[in-house]
Write an enzyme that holds these catalytic residues in place. Structure first.
Site, PDB file in Angstrom:
ATOM      1  N   HIS A  25       0.839  -1.195   0.000  1.00 48.25           N
ATOM      2  CA  HIS A  25       0.000   0.000   0.000  1.00 48.25           C
ATOM      3  C   HIS A  25       0.875   1.246   0.000  1.00 48.25           C
ATOM      4  O   HIS A  25       1.562   1.536   0.972  1.00 48.25           O
ATOM      5  CB  HIS A  25      -0.944  -0.026   1.202  1.00 48.25           C
ATOM      6  CG  HIS A  25      -1.998  -1.078   1.096  1.00 48.25           C
ATOM      7  ND1 HIS A  25      -1.747  -2.400   1.361  1.00 48.25           N
ATOM      8  CD2 HIS A  25      -3.298  -1.001   0.731  1.00 48.25           C
ATOM      9  CE1 HIS A  25      -2.856  -3.099   1.168  1.00 48.25           C
ATOM     10  NE2 HIS A  25      -3.808  -2.276   0.783  1.00 48.25           N
ATOM     11  N   HIS A  32      -5.919  -5.300  -6.087  1.00 50.35           N
ATOM     12  CA  HIS A  32      -5.895  -6.514  -5.283  1.00 50.35           C
ATOM     13  C   HIS A  32      -7.270  -6.809  -4.684  1.00 50.35           C
ATOM     14  O   HIS A  32      -8.199  -6.011  -4.773  1.00 50.35           O
ATOM     15  CB  HIS A  32      -4.833  -6.416  -4.184  1.00 50.35           C
ATOM     16  CG  HIS A  32      -5.069  -5.295  -3.215  1.00 50.35           C
ATOM     17  ND1 HIS A  32      -4.700  -3.992  -3.479  1.00 50.35           N
ATOM     18  CD2 HIS A  32      -5.630  -5.280  -1.978  1.00 50.35           C
ATOM     19  CE1 HIS A  32      -5.025  -3.222  -2.458  1.00 50.35           C
ATOM     20  NE2 HIS A  32      -5.594  -3.973  -1.526  1.00 50.35           N
ATOM     21  N   CYS A  67     -13.204  -4.438   7.396  1.00 50.29           N
ATOM     22  CA  CYS A  67     -12.766  -4.742   6.046  1.00 50.29           C
ATOM     23  C   CYS A  67     -11.454  -5.501   6.160  1.00 50.29           C
ATOM     24  O   CYS A  67     -10.847  -5.556   7.223  1.00 50.29           O
ATOM     25  CB  CYS A  67     -12.627  -3.485   5.197  1.00 50.29           C
ATOM     26  SG  CYS A  67     -11.566  -2.220   5.901  1.00 50.29           S
ATOM     27  N   HIS A  69      -8.547  -8.341   3.771  1.00 52.59           N
ATOM     28  CA  HIS A  69      -8.042  -8.959   2.554  1.00 52.59           C
ATOM     29  C   HIS A  69      -8.103 -10.479   2.702  1.00 52.59           C
ATOM     30  O   HIS A  69      -7.419 -11.022   3.572  1.00 52.59           O
ATOM     31  CB  HIS A  69      -6.600  -8.535   2.294  1.00 52.59           C
ATOM     32  CG  HIS A  69      -6.429  -7.065   2.164  1.00 52.59           C
ATOM     33  ND1 HIS A  69      -6.229  -6.253   3.247  1.00 52.59           N
ATOM     34  CD2 HIS A  69      -6.448  -6.262   1.076  1.00 52.59           C
ATOM     35  CE1 HIS A  69      -6.116  -4.997   2.822  1.00 52.59           C
ATOM     36  NE2 HIS A  69      -6.248  -4.986   1.521  1.00 52.59           N
ATOM     37  N   GLU A  87     -10.692  -8.064  14.662  1.00 52.24           N
ATOM     38  CA  GLU A  87     -10.869  -6.613  14.788  1.00 52.24           C
ATOM     39  C   GLU A  87     -11.869  -6.233  15.870  1.00 52.24           C
ATOM     40  O   GLU A  87     -11.699  -5.227  16.547  1.00 52.24           O
ATOM     41  CB  GLU A  87     -11.354  -6.003  13.467  1.00 52.24           C
ATOM     42  CG  GLU A  87     -10.296  -5.886  12.413  1.00 52.24           C
ATOM     43  CD  GLU A  87     -10.758  -5.088  11.212  1.00 52.24           C
ATOM     44  OE1 GLU A  87     -11.673  -4.232  11.347  1.00 52.24           O
ATOM     45  OE2 GLU A  87     -10.205  -5.300  10.124  1.00 52.24           O
ATOM     46  N   GLU A 114      -5.653   3.180  -2.372  1.00 50.39           N
ATOM     47  CA  GLU A 114      -6.310   1.873  -2.253  1.00 50.39           C
ATOM     48  C   GLU A 114      -6.900   1.573  -3.622  1.00 50.39           C
ATOM     49  O   GLU A 114      -7.500   2.455  -4.251  1.00 50.39           O
ATOM     50  CB  GLU A 114      -7.425   1.888  -1.202  1.00 50.39           C
ATOM     51  CG  GLU A 114      -6.987   1.515   0.181  1.00 50.39           C
ATOM     52  CD  GLU A 114      -6.550   0.070   0.346  1.00 50.39           C
ATOM     53  OE1 GLU A 114      -6.318  -0.634  -0.659  1.00 50.39           O
ATOM     54  OE2 GLU A 114      -6.414  -0.367   1.495  1.00 50.39           O
ATOM     55  N   GLU A 116      -8.966  -1.684  -5.047  1.00 44.31           N
ATOM     56  CA  GLU A 116      -9.442  -3.004  -4.621  1.00 44.31           C
ATOM     57  C   GLU A 116     -10.693  -3.464  -5.362  1.00 44.31           C
ATOM     58  O   GLU A 116     -11.587  -2.676  -5.632  1.00 44.31           O
ATOM     59  CB  GLU A 116      -9.783  -2.970  -3.124  1.00 44.31           C
ATOM     60  CG  GLU A 116      -8.616  -2.641  -2.231  1.00 44.31           C
ATOM     61  CD  GLU A 116      -8.984  -2.591  -0.759  1.00 44.31           C
ATOM     62  OE1 GLU A 116      -8.086  -2.835   0.061  1.00 44.31           O
ATOM     63  OE2 GLU A 116     -10.156  -2.303  -0.419  1.00 44.31           O
TER      64      GLU A 116
END
Length: 193
Positions: A25, A32, A67, A69, A87, A114, A116
């Site tokens: 990033h 991604h 959020c 990945h 989280e 970002e 995505e």
């Protein structure tokens, strides 16, 4: 445990490799795989969160519940459950695909990008407003909000760009508990349900 890897995508949303998340990033972040989750309680309240102030990308912005990945070979539901646990310290009874085709590109004030393919899911809890345990490295603050309050947050200058874009697509679907199941057919080829 090694460094977290992200799944890199081509223009057809097919996996073309992986890269370390922490080093990927920057001002030229590669396209991604990611996801966004809206955690909803049985009364239709949504957990909104404020990203930790020392996050590499978009620190301190308000956004949906969590959020993340999906890792290489990790399915979307498994990734969502993992991030909800780490989280927020919560579990979801059901996870539904809502906006499987969502993608965006956004540049933060410091120039970090970002970029995505970011399917959006709704996760529903069994209990009303269950307590959360925030991971301070990820989340600075969180609170349960009505859908009207979530829609109002779009106007707040501190809301994330992806939150604003997602809410523009979610608002026409009605209240969060009424959002239709979009199924897994629209998910990117790089991601299993």
């Amino acid at each position: 445990m090694g460094a977290e890897e992200i799944v890199l995508l081509n223009e057809s949303d097919e996996a073309i490799g992986t890269a370390p998340k922490a080093e990927s990033h920057h001002r030229d972040t590669p396209y991604h795989l990611a996801f966004s989750c809206y955690l909803v309680d049985p009364n239709g309240k949504v957990l909104v969160t404020r990203r930790a102030l020392d996050k590499r990308t978009f620190p301190g912005v308000w956004t949906g519940s969590c959020c993340g990945h999906p890792g290489p070979g990790e399915g979307l539901r498994a990734a969502v459950r993992r991030r909800l646990r780490t989280e927020l310290g919560v579990a979801a009874d059901t996870i539904t695909s809502v906006l499987p085709g969502f993608h965006y590109r956004a540049t933060a004030a410091d120039g970090v990008v970002e970029h995505e393919r970011c399917p959006v899911v709704r996760a529903v809890t069994a209990d009303a407003e269950p307590p959360v345990t925030l991971d301070p490295a990820e989340v600075a603050d969180a609170g349960w909000r009505t859908w009207a309050e979530c829609l109002e947050l779009v106007r707040h200058p501190g809301s994330s760009p992806w939150y604003r874009l997602q809410l523009a697509e979610l608002a026409p679907l009605g209240e969060p508990l009424d959002w239709p199941d979009a199924g897994s057919g629209g998910l990117p080829p790089a991601l299993t349900w």
